[in-house]
Design a protein around this motif. Structure first.
Motif, PDB file in Angstrom:
ATOM      1  N   ARG A 102      -0.654  -8.952  -8.867  1.00  0.00           N
ATOM      2  CA  ARG A 102      -0.509 -10.270  -8.255  1.00  0.00           C
ATOM      3  C   ARG A 102      -1.006 -11.366  -9.183  1.00  0.00           C
ATOM      4  O   ARG A 102      -0.439 -12.468  -9.218  1.00  0.00           O
ATOM      5  CB  ARG A 102      -1.258 -10.296  -6.928  1.00  0.00           C
ATOM      6  CG  ARG A 102      -0.603  -9.447  -5.843  1.00  0.00           C
ATOM      7  CD  ARG A 102      -1.443  -9.399  -4.581  1.00  0.00           C
ATOM      8  NE  ARG A 102      -0.756  -8.651  -3.518  1.00  0.00           N
ATOM      9  CZ  ARG A 102      -1.302  -8.374  -2.330  1.00  0.00           C
ATOM     10  NH1 ARG A 102      -2.530  -8.777  -2.046  1.00  0.00           N
ATOM     11  NH2 ARG A 102      -0.614  -7.695  -1.433  1.00  0.00           N
ATOM     12  N   ALA A 103      -2.063 -11.086  -9.927  1.00  0.00           N
ATOM     13  CA  ALA A 103      -2.562 -12.083 -10.879  1.00  0.00           C
ATOM     14  C   ALA A 103      -1.548 -12.339 -11.982  1.00  0.00           C
ATOM     15  O   ALA A 103      -1.526 -13.431 -12.573  1.00  0.00           O
ATOM     16  CB  ALA A 103      -3.889 -11.630 -11.471  1.00  0.00           C
ATOM     17  N   ALA A 104      -0.702 -11.339 -12.265  1.00  0.00           N
ATOM     18  CA  ALA A 104       0.337 -11.498 -13.286  1.00  0.00           C
ATOM     19  C   ALA A 104       1.619 -12.082 -12.717  1.00  0.00           C
ATOM     20  O   ALA A 104       2.618 -12.197 -13.429  1.00  0.00           O
ATOM     21  CB  ALA A 104       0.626 -10.146 -13.936  1.00  0.00           C
ATOM     22  N   GLY A 105       1.620 -12.444 -11.419  1.00  0.00           N
ATOM     23  CA  GLY A 105       2.810 -13.016 -10.811  1.00  0.00           C
ATOM     24  C   GLY A 105       3.743 -11.991 -10.206  1.00  0.00           C
ATOM     25  O   GLY A 105       4.861 -12.327  -9.814  1.00  0.00           O
ATOM     26  N   GLY A 106       3.304 -10.751 -10.098  1.00  0.00           N
ATOM     27  CA  GLY A 106       4.130  -9.688  -9.537  1.00  0.00           C
ATOM     28  C   GLY A 106       3.557  -9.151  -8.249  1.00  0.00           C
ATOM     29  O   GLY A 106       2.805  -9.814  -7.539  1.00  0.00           O
ATOM     30  N   GLU A 107       3.901  -7.889  -7.958  1.00  0.00           N
ATOM     31  CA  GLU A 107       3.452  -7.272  -6.710  1.00  0.00           C
ATOM     32  C   GLU A 107       3.470  -5.754  -6.871  1.00  0.00           C
ATOM     33  O   GLU A 107       4.278  -5.183  -7.611  1.00  0.00           O
ATOM     34  CB  GLU A 107       4.372  -7.682  -5.554  1.00  0.00           C
ATOM     35  CG  GLU A 107       3.960  -7.155  -4.184  1.00  0.00           C
ATOM     36  CD  GLU A 107       2.583  -7.618  -3.765  1.00  0.00           C
ATOM     37  OE1 GLU A 107       1.640  -6.823  -3.975  1.00  0.00           O
ATOM     38  OE2 GLU A 107       2.451  -8.747  -3.266  1.00  0.00           O
ATOM     39  N   LEU A 108       2.543  -5.104  -6.180  1.00  0.00           N
ATOM     40  CA  LEU A 108       2.495  -3.648  -6.077  1.00  0.00           C
ATOM     41  C   LEU A 108       2.488  -3.319  -4.596  1.00  0.00           C
ATOM     42  O   LEU A 108       1.554  -3.702  -3.877  1.00  0.00           O
ATOM     43  CB  LEU A 108       1.253  -3.087  -6.766  1.00  0.00           C
ATOM     44  CG  LEU A 108       1.085  -1.563  -6.691  1.00  0.00           C
ATOM     45  CD1 LEU A 108       2.207  -0.854  -7.455  1.00  0.00           C
ATOM     46  CD2 LEU A 108      -0.279  -1.136  -7.240  1.00  0.00           C
ATOM     47  N   ALA A 109       3.527  -2.651  -4.125  1.00  0.00           N
ATOM     48  CA  ALA A 109       3.661  -2.402  -2.697  1.00  0.00           C
ATOM     49  C   ALA A 109       4.247  -1.008  -2.467  1.00  0.00           C
ATOM     50  O   ALA A 109       4.863  -0.403  -3.363  1.00  0.00           O
ATOM     51  CB  ALA A 109       4.550  -3.465  -2.050  1.00  0.00           C
ATOM     52  N   ARG A 110       4.066  -0.541  -1.252  1.00  0.00           N
ATOM     53  CA  ARG A 110       4.616   0.755  -0.858  1.00  0.00           C
ATOM     54  C   ARG A 110       5.882   0.530  -0.037  1.00  0.00           C
ATOM     55  O   ARG A 110       5.876  -0.243   0.924  1.00  0.00           O
ATOM     56  CB  ARG A 110       3.588   1.535  -0.039  1.00  0.00           C
ATOM     57  CG  ARG A 110       4.100   2.859   0.522  1.00  0.00           C
ATOM     58  CD  ARG A 110       3.025   3.578   1.296  1.00  0.00           C
ATOM     59  NE  ARG A 110       3.507   4.866   1.810  1.00  0.00           N
ATOM     60  CZ  ARG A 110       2.744   5.751   2.466  1.00  0.00           C
ATOM     61  NH1 ARG A 110       1.470   5.461   2.693  1.00  0.00           N
ATOM     62  NH2 ARG A 110       3.247   6.884   2.900  1.00  0.00           N
ATOM     63  N   GLU A 111       6.949   1.191  -0.404  1.00  0.00           N
ATOM     64  CA  GLU A 111       8.206   1.165   0.341  1.00  0.00           C
ATOM     65  C   GLU A 111       8.520   2.593   0.760  1.00  0.00           C
ATOM     66  O   GLU A 111       8.968   3.394  -0.070  1.00  0.00           O
ATOM     67  CB  GLU A 111       9.327   0.578  -0.514  1.00  0.00           C
ATOM     68  CG  GLU A 111       9.105  -0.881  -0.909  1.00  0.00           C
ATOM     69  CD  GLU A 111      10.229  -1.428  -1.766  1.00  0.00           C
ATOM     70  OE1 GLU A 111      11.202  -0.659  -2.021  1.00  0.00           O
ATOM     71  OE2 GLU A 111      10.154  -2.600  -2.173  1.00  0.00           O
ATOM     72  N   ASP A 112       8.252   2.905   2.004  1.00  0.00           N
ATOM     73  CA  ASP A 112       8.345   4.280   2.515  1.00  0.00           C
ATOM     74  C   ASP A 112       7.404   5.160   1.701  1.00  0.00           C
ATOM     75  O   ASP A 112       6.205   4.938   1.713  1.00  0.00           O
ATOM     76  CB  ASP A 112       9.796   4.778   2.461  1.00  0.00           C
ATOM     77  CG  ASP A 112      10.682   3.964   3.407  1.00  0.00           C
ATOM     78  OD1 ASP A 112      10.140   3.479   4.422  1.00  0.00           O
ATOM     79  OD2 ASP A 112      11.886   3.807   3.131  1.00  0.00           O
ATOM     80  N   ASN A 113       7.956   6.115   0.964  1.00  0.00           N
ATOM     81  CA  ASN A 113       7.125   6.998   0.148  1.00  0.00           C
ATOM     82  C   ASN A 113       7.290   6.704  -1.337  1.00  0.00           C
ATOM     83  O   ASN A 113       7.137   7.606  -2.174  1.00  0.00           O
ATOM     84  CB  ASN A 113       7.474   8.468   0.431  1.00  0.00           C
ATOM     85  CG  ASN A 113       6.938   8.921   1.784  1.00  0.00           C
ATOM     86  OD1 ASN A 113       5.941   8.392   2.282  1.00  0.00           O
ATOM     87  ND2 ASN A 113       7.606   9.894   2.392  1.00  0.00           N
ATOM     88  N   VAL A 114       7.596   5.458  -1.647  1.00  0.00           N
ATOM     89  CA  VAL A 114       7.781   5.031  -3.040  1.00  0.00           C
ATOM     90  C   VAL A 114       6.822   3.883  -3.328  1.00  0.00           C
ATOM     91  O   VAL A 114       6.720   2.935  -2.545  1.00  0.00           O
ATOM     92  CB  VAL A 114       9.235   4.603  -3.313  1.00  0.00           C
ATOM     93  CG1 VAL A 114       9.390   4.145  -4.754  1.00  0.00           C
ATOM     94  CG2 VAL A 114      10.192   5.743  -3.006  1.00  0.00           C
ATOM     95  N   LEU A 115       6.122   3.989  -4.450  1.00  0.00           N
ATOM     96  CA  LEU A 115       5.246   2.906  -4.908  1.00  0.00           C
ATOM     97  C   LEU A 115       6.031   2.068  -5.910  1.00  0.00           C
ATOM     98  O   LEU A 115       6.534   2.598  -6.913  1.00  0.00           O
ATOM     99  CB  LEU A 115       3.983   3.474  -5.559  1.00  0.00           C
ATOM    100  CG  LEU A 115       2.913   2.460  -5.958  1.00  0.00           C
ATOM    101  CD1 LEU A 115       2.324   1.792  -4.725  1.00  0.00           C
ATOM    102  CD2 LEU A 115       1.803   3.138  -6.775  1.00  0.00           C
ATOM    103  N   VAL A 116       6.141   0.759  -5.629  1.00  0.00           N
ATOM    104  CA  VAL A 116       6.980  -0.125  -6.434  1.00  0.00           C
ATOM    105  C   VAL A 116       6.103  -1.191  -7.077  1.00  0.00           C
ATOM    106  O   VAL A 116       5.397  -1.929  -6.387  1.00  0.00           O
ATOM    107  CB  VAL A 116       8.087  -0.788  -5.584  1.00  0.00           C
ATOM    108  CG1 VAL A 116       8.945  -1.687  -6.463  1.00  0.00           C
ATOM    109  CG2 VAL A 116       8.921   0.275  -4.895  1.00  0.00           C
ATOM    110  N   LEU A 117       6.164  -1.252  -8.410  1.00  0.00           N
ATOM    111  CA  LEU A 117       5.496  -2.307  -9.175  1.00  0.00           C
ATOM    112  C   LEU A 117       6.573  -3.237  -9.731  1.00  0.00           C
ATOM    113  O   LEU A 117       7.478  -2.797 -10.446  1.00  0.00           O
ATOM    114  CB  LEU A 117       4.674  -1.714 -10.322  1.00  0.00           C
ATOM    115  CG  LEU A 117       4.122  -2.724 -11.335  1.00  0.00           C
ATOM    116  CD1 LEU A 117       3.069  -3.617 -10.693  1.00  0.00           C
ATOM    117  CD2 LEU A 117       3.551  -2.010 -12.559  1.00  0.00           C
ATOM    118  N   SER A 118       6.498  -4.525  -9.407  1.00  0.00           N
ATOM    119  CA  SER A 118       7.446  -5.509  -9.925  1.00  0.00           C
ATOM    120  C   SER A 118       6.684  -6.600 -10.660  1.00  0.00           C
ATOM    121  O   SER A 118       5.682  -7.120 -10.153  1.00  0.00           O
ATOM    122  CB  SER A 118       8.283  -6.118  -8.795  1.00  0.00           C
ATOM    123  OG  SER A 118       7.440  -6.722  -7.830  1.00  0.00           O
TER     124      SER A 118
END
Length: 604
Positions: A566-582
């Protein structure tokens, strides 16, 4: 010395007599007359209250004389407006002395009483912006302009035209005959002709034997009438030139063109002995007079409200209070007020003070919690550093030979201390990131290359357990606006945590793709983490593994990685059973081809 220091010094002094009161009145005018500056609002309110108190001692005429003196600066619009509501003599003196900018006059004039606006019509040094506002409000000088040729200029051109010397008892007044008046200006001066018909008055020579004025004087009379007519016509033309038509300007015409008034920030008030507001500034009075402050209580702060101070007849300093009513006064305010007592009997008869807008409250609970945590970590680091230092001294035999058993224990203690300090650093980093007190170091890095290298390292650790990452990685670079060490730390924190939670024989699908100016890293959660309801919880820990996710477990590591993303302007979130870093890509950078011989290319 600053402004507030001088004002506080003057207010600490008590005027014992009339001379001291005049001196203090001049000092307060000199300080308050400067342009508005940042300072304590309560101190300024106390200065205005002191001026009110001094007004009871100094007569109106003397106050007006002090205000009209040229020895003090008068550039404060707030003080000008305050004097505009005072006695007409004082208001006139103040408005003659005030030196404001055009913008300040344009904002102030519509807020002045109508009577005070009239004092400005005699000033000839006002800026153009102020004159435009006065014209729109219909405030103008009602005096007739002087004609091009003065009526006092001698009209005689020869000895025959010189009038006979007048009687010293009364001055000579030239009075035209009615027929001459009608011939020169029948419309404008008809009334004058009837009134000024020669009569037996003291203004005519008293001696009956005196000869009548020479005939040449009839030309002088005509010139006087002509000058009067020209003067009236000049006034009419000057008046009509500033208007679109011959119709008179309405007093309130043009107010819609004036810039809107700034939001109400503060106002003065007074209460009666029962606690109801019975006085306020004129434009605020209709909205607040009658409000019962004695009943204003704050449920969340008992004992710190106006009602408690009113019951105890105590001064009020910085008390929060909410007003309900007109839009101009609706909202939260801060009140500073002082009780008033009669001089002779000491009888309480109300409060006088000032309302000022409360600054919007900021929810700083997270900030306070982070500050307390950082303070605690600072206190814990001290003994841990001491233990680590002494352990290293023993392990390195600085003070002399040490048995190997003790050296081994000392080395273990030093290692544990280092891990504890690393955990403290992670806690401190999380607290600062989540409260916005820390920014990641800027720079440029290729996230595709970083992920390729880290996966290659982790594959060698997962291989003995017959586990692996099944990676599909983009063929082009993914430039980020992060320093390389920041991007490496973020990628390793995520990949190492998931690798540590991977069970024997488990395959974890992973993909890294670029789209819409973003890079997305998608990783299927290992079975151990997929069954957790909240993978960012601090109680989530991975099974024993050679890969450590930190002393606080996998949940804490993922939460720290989310804060970094988040500090880099992105997000780390869980989508069902997948961890997504954008993460957002670095704009304007050319994409470079990734190495074609990466070890994971064949595995994908």
């Amino acid at each position: 010395m600053h402004f507030d220091d001088r004002l506080a010094t003057v207010l600490r002094l008590r005027a014992a007599g009339e001379r001291a009161a005049k001196t203090q009145f001049r000092q307060l005018l000199d300080l308050l007359g400067e342009r508005p500056q940042a300072g304590d609002p309560a101190l300024k309110a106390a200065a205005y209250l002191r001026l009110i108190a001094l007004a009871e001692v100094i007569p109106v005429a003397e106050r007006a004389a002090i205000v009209g003196e040229n020895g003090w600066r008068f550039r404060n619009p707030e003080l000008v407006r305050w004097f505009g509501e005072a006695h007409p003599t004082i208001a006139g003196a103040a408005l003659y002395r005030a030196q404001l900018t055009g913008e300040e006059w344009a904002e102030l004039i519509p807020r002045l009483p109508i009577r005070a606006r009239g004092f400005l019509r005699h000033r000839r040094d006002l800026p153009d912006a102020a004159m435009q506002v006065l014209d729109r409000l219909g405030v103008a000088d009602r005096a007739l302009p002087m004609p091009a040729r003065s009526m006092r200029e001698p009209l005689a051109t020869s000895e025959d035209d010189v009038p006979t010397a007048p009687d010293p008892i009364a001055p000579l007044v030239l009075r035209p005959a009615p027929e001459e008046i009608a011939a020169e200006a029948p419309e404008q001066t008809g009334a004058i002709a009837e009134t000024e018909t020669p009569k037996k008055s003291l203004q005519q020579p008293a001696a009956p034997s005196k000869a009548a004025p020479p005939v040449g004087n009839s030309g002088g009379k005509s010139e006087d009438i002509r000058a009067l007519v020209e003067r009236i016509e000049t006034f009419r033309k000057a008046r009509s030139a500033s208007q679109d038509d011959e119709a008179p300007t309405l007093p309130m015409a043009g107010l819609d063109e004036i810039a809107p008034r700034k939001p109400l920030a503060a106002f003065n008030f007074g209460t009666g002995s029962e606690g109801r507001i019975d006085w306020a500034e004129p434009e605020i009075a209709p909205m607040v007079v009658g409000i019962d402050l004695a009943q204003q209580r704050e449920a969340d702060r008992p004992g710190e409200d106006f009602a408690t101070a009113f019951a105890n007849r105590q001064p009020v300093r910085g008390v929060a209070l909410s007003l309900r009513g007109a839009e101009a006064i609706e909202g939260d305010w801060i009140v500073d007020a002082a009780p008033r007592f009669t001089r002779g009997e000491g009888r309480f008869f109300g409060y006088v003070g000032r309302f000022r807008r409360a600054v919007a409250p900021v929810d700083d609970r997270a900030q306070r919690g982070a500050d307390r945590l950082r303070q605690l970590l600072h206190e814990l680091r001290t003994p841990v550093n001491a233990m680590q230092g002494y352990a290293e001294v023993i392990q390195q035999q600085v003070f002399g030979p040490t048995p190997h058993e003790y050296r081994a224990l000392a080395a273990s203690i030093a290692g544990d201390s280092a891990r504890i300090l690393a955990g403290f650093d992670e806690l401190d980093r999380l607290a600062r990131l989540e409260t916005g007190a820390l920014d990641l170091d800027p720079g440029e890095s290729d996230f595709v290359a970083i992920v390729r290298g880290q996966i290659a390292q982790l594959q060698t650790v997962l291989g003995p357990r017959v586990a692996r990452f099944e990676a599909r990685i983009a063929d082009r670079a993914a430039p980020l606006a992060l320093a390389r060490h920041e991007a490496e730390m973020l990628g390793w924190r995520i990949l190492a945590t998931l690798a540590g939670a991977t069970g024997a024989g488990e395959t974890v699908p992973l993909s890294l793709s670029l789209a819409d100016e973003q890079v997305a890293l998608r990783i299927d959660l290992p079975a151990q983490l997929a069954g957790s309801e909240d993978i960012f919880a601090s109680d989530i820990r991975s099974a024993g593994s050679t890969l450590s996710s930190g002393i606080f477990g996998a949940g804490f590591s993922l939460r720290l990685a989310r804060a970094e993303a988040r500090a880099a302007g992105g997000e780390l979130a869980r989508e069902d059973n997948v961890l997504v870093l954008s993460l957002p890509l670095l704009t304007g950078a050319e994409a470079l081809p990734s190495p074609a011989d990466a070890p994971d290319r064949a595995a994908g």
